[in-house]
Scaffold this motif. Structure first.
Motif, mmCIF file in Angstrom:
data_model
loop_
_atom_site.group_PDB
_atom_site.id
_atom_site.type_symbol
_atom_site.label_atom_id
_atom_site.label_comp_id
_atom_site.label_asym_id
_atom_site.label_seq_id
_atom_site.Cartn_x
_atom_site.Cartn_y
_atom_site.Cartn_z
ATOM 1 N N GLY A 41 126.246 24.738 17.804
ATOM 2 C CA GLY A 41 127.596 24.513 17.950
ATOM 3 C C GLY A 41 128.230 24.455 19.313
ATOM 4 O O GLY A 41 127.105 24.144 20.095
ATOM 5 N N TYR A 69 126.059 18.394 13.308
ATOM 6 C CA TYR A 69 127.158 19.409 13.573
ATOM 7 C C TYR A 69 128.646 18.780 13.333
ATOM 8 O O TYR A 69 128.767 17.729 13.789
ATOM 9 C CB TYR A 69 127.027 19.706 15.070
ATOM 10 C CG TYR A 69 128.153 20.907 15.492
ATOM 11 C CD1 TYR A 69 128.109 22.205 14.717
ATOM 12 C CD2 TYR A 69 129.044 20.566 16.186
ATOM 13 C CE1 TYR A 69 129.083 23.021 15.090
ATOM 14 C CE2 TYR A 69 130.143 21.522 16.727
ATOM 15 C CZ TYR A 69 130.266 22.772 16.029
ATOM 16 O OH TYR A 69 131.163 23.691 16.441
ATOM 17 N N SER A 133 124.327 32.291 19.350
ATOM 18 C CA SER A 133 125.779 31.723 19.046
ATOM 19 C C SER A 133 125.854 31.478 17.684
ATOM 20 O O SER A 133 125.919 30.303 17.224
ATOM 21 C CB SER A 133 125.757 30.734 20.015
ATOM 22 O OG SER A 133 127.072 30.063 19.980
ATOM 23 N N GLY A 135 128.326 31.694 15.481
ATOM 24 C CA GLY A 135 129.628 31.581 14.917
ATOM 25 C C GLY A 135 130.351 32.585 14.246
ATOM 26 O O GLY A 135 129.930 33.941 14.398
ATOM 27 N N ARG A 159 134.644 26.516 8.318
ATOM 28 C CA ARG A 159 133.441 26.350 8.758
ATOM 29 C C ARG A 159 132.876 25.408 7.780
ATOM 30 O O ARG A 159 133.224 25.657 6.630
ATOM 31 C CB ARG A 159 132.920 27.498 9.074
ATOM 32 C CG ARG A 159 132.328 28.424 8.128
ATOM 33 C CD ARG A 159 131.549 29.344 8.427
ATOM 34 N NE ARG A 159 131.112 30.223 7.235
ATOM 35 C CZ ARG A 159 130.382 31.298 6.991
ATOM 36 N NH1 ARG A 159 130.433 31.881 8.168
ATOM 37 N NH2 ARG A 159 130.306 31.778 5.798
ATOM 38 N N ARG A 190 138.870 32.739 15.075
ATOM 39 C CA ARG A 190 138.632 31.619 15.553
ATOM 40 C C ARG A 190 139.882 30.705 15.559
ATOM 41 O O ARG A 190 140.598 30.316 14.683
ATOM 42 C CB ARG A 190 137.539 30.700 14.578
ATOM 43 C CG ARG A 190 137.553 29.413 15.199
ATOM 44 C CD ARG A 190 136.255 28.354 14.361
ATOM 45 N NE ARG A 190 135.235 28.948 14.726
ATOM 46 C CZ ARG A 190 133.914 28.526 14.072
ATOM 47 N NH1 ARG A 190 134.083 27.782 12.832
ATOM 48 N NH2 ARG A 190 132.734 28.807 14.384
ATOM 49 N N GLY A 319 130.196 32.382 22.344
ATOM 50 C CA GLY A 319 130.992 32.024 21.193
ATOM 51 C C GLY A 319 131.806 32.837 20.537
ATOM 52 O O GLY A 319 132.095 33.998 20.836
ATOM 53 N N ASP A 320 132.122 32.516 19.355
ATOM 54 C CA ASP A 320 132.911 33.105 18.527
ATOM 55 C C ASP A 320 132.444 34.536 18.117
ATOM 56 O O ASP A 320 133.323 35.578 17.765
ATOM 57 C CB ASP A 320 133.308 32.504 17.290
ATOM 58 C CG ASP A 320 133.737 31.136 17.258
ATOM 59 O OD1 ASP A 320 134.425 30.917 18.362
ATOM 60 O OD2 ASP A 320 133.895 30.346 16.344
ATOM 61 N N SER A 321 131.222 34.957 18.049
ATOM 62 C CA SER A 321 130.683 36.226 17.707
ATOM 63 C C SER A 321 130.771 37.255 18.963
ATOM 64 O O SER A 321 130.828 38.619 18.625
ATOM 65 C CB SER A 321 129.075 36.067 17.539
ATOM 66 O OG SER A 321 129.054 35.597 16.005
ATOM 67 N N LYS A 329 138.799 33.006 20.879
ATOM 68 C CA LYS A 329 137.550 32.277 20.148
ATOM 69 C C LYS A 329 138.071 30.774 19.941
ATOM 70 O O LYS A 329 139.018 30.503 19.142
ATOM 71 C CB LYS A 329 137.380 33.046 18.954
ATOM 72 C CG LYS A 329 137.036 34.643 19.311
ATOM 73 C CD LYS A 329 136.587 35.192 17.971
ATOM 74 C CE LYS A 329 136.347 36.850 18.235
ATOM 75 N NZ LYS A 329 135.507 37.059 19.160
#
Length: 423
Positions: A41, A69, A133, A135, A159, A190, A319-321, A329
């Motif tokens: 991503g 993606y 990464s 997500g 997602r 997110r 990233g978001d994690s 995020k």
């Protein structure tokens, strides 16, 4: 008097041969460091690209389950009918052309002790450093009655291409008098403005089709949200009486959802809806959690100055994690983190110059065509955490011309961002 050194003809030949061999066989080159990046991503793809940095000093492999993606950012414009689905789709040809090895497979496990990534097909990829990464994932059981299976009836649309398209089909099938219920998640999640831009774009789609007396009720887990006054003002101007936002003091809490009956029960009433969009509470991707890289928060703690995991120093989580402070995020944030992480990693592995990491985040949200608002800030690492500074946000009294300009800025940002990631 020292004795003369006698060199035989055979010795001369042997010495000459040895010299020739040394010239013909230079020292064996040091093996290139191996970096595996998991997740293609905005974070992972950017990291893989910038780790190459125009040369082959680092062997980079990107592992991604999907060959295409679908960008979550601007997917709300697809819901609103302002953008075709195909415009959200990107392949990895540009990444591969830069010398990144592509492995299209899901990851079964990370063996942190052996420094290996095992894919679903059984391949084993060794690494010196790992960039993760993965997500977001969802707390499926946080809302009684909701589950991963229930998402096929009450889509989250947050997602994955199938969920975006399912939510769009359900929206386009609505008729006069339809009720939409959006369940907005608690922080962190997110893209903080996304649920409210989504409500705007849903309202625009219904209004454009001439659907009469439709309503959108947002049941929020929070008592306020990003750019709240701007959104509410925009809703009153563009969609009067159509969108209603309720905080927990109004709805009293979500007690249950029933996908079969299409109902949402709160502490005060039960909503019978034509469409329910449940955006569940969020946590780090499952792979990160299964690998022991998340803490009690459900996210992965990292050092803000390096994005290095506080649990495993051979892994960077981006990233978001990742969680490292006040940085939101978002795709913009993930792209920023990836560039910083790549610079840090090349400095560590190759001895390149290392600059202090600085982050920025800018977010545009479309309330209606030619009416976009924005906010953002600068971010710097302080004491291992990411701290915001110089925040800004749109103002209520902005002109129509400025709002239209900001909508064009948003479109331009998307082109620039996706080119930076995949170009």
């Amino acid at each position: 008097m020292p004795k003369p050194i006698l060199i035989s003809r055979r010795g001369v030949i042997r010495a000459a041969a040895a010299s020739t061999a040394l010239l013909a066989c230079p020292a064996i080159a040091k093996a290139r460091p191996k970096v595996v990046v998991i997740g293609g991503g905005a974070g992972g793809a950017t990291a893989a690209k910038y780790l190459r940095h125009g040369d082959d000093s680092v062997e980079v492999t990107l592992v991604e389950a999907n060959r295409i993606y679908v960008t979550p950012f601007t997917s709300n414009l697809y819901l609103g009918g302002l953008k075709p689905f195909e415009a959200l789709n990107y392949g990895y040809e540009g990444i591969a052309a830069r010398g990144v090895g592509m492995v299209f497979d899901s990851v079964a496990a990370i063996d942190r002790d052996a420094k290996q990534v095992r894919t679903a097909s059984g391949a084993r990829l060794s690494y010196d450093r790992l960039v993760l990464s993965p997500g977001i994932d969802f707390r499926w059981d946080a809302i009684p009655g909701y589950s991963e299976a229930a998402a096929e009836t009450m889509p989250h649309g947050y997602r994955g291409s199938a969920q975006f398209q399912l939510l769009k089909r359900r929206l386009d099938a609505l008729s006069d008098g339809a009720l939409i219920v959006i369940i907005a998640p608690p922080n962190p999640y997110r893209c903080p403005p996304a649920p409210y831009e989504r409500a705007s774009m849903m309202a625009h789609a219904l209004k454009s089709r001439g659907v009469k007396n439709a309503r959108i009720v947002i049941l929020d887990a929070k008592d306020h949200f990003a750019m709240q006054t701007l959104f509410i003002d925009g809703w009153e101007r563009h969609y009067p009486g159509m969108i209603e936002w309720q905080d927990p003091t109004i709805h009293g809490g979500i007690k249950a959802v029933d996908p079969k009956a299409m109902t949402v029960t709160t502490d005060f009433e039960t909503h019978k809806a034509a469409l329910v969009n449940v955006i569940p509470p969020q946590i780090a991707g499952k792979l990160a959690r299964d690998s022991g890289l998340a803490d009690a928060s459900g996210f992965c703690p990292v050092d803000a100055g390096t994005m290095i995991s506080l649990i495993d120093p051979s892994i960077q989580v981006i990233g978001d994690s990742a969680t490292g402070g006040e940085f939101p995020k978002s795709g913009f944030a993930a792209n920023n983190e990836a560039k910083g992480a790549a610079m840090i990693l090349r400095a560590e592995l190759l001895g390149e110059r290392r600059m202090p990491i600085r982050f920025t985040n800018h977010c545009w949200s479309d309330i209606a065509p030619d009416d976009a608002v924005k906010n953002g800030a600068r971010y710097t690492p302080q004491d291992g955490k990411i701290v915001a500074s110089d925040p800004y946000t749109s103002q209520l009294d902005e002109s129509a011309e400025l709002r239209a300009k900001q909508a064009r800025e948003a479109a331009g940002w998307y082109i620039g961002m996706t080119t930076d990631i995949f170009g």
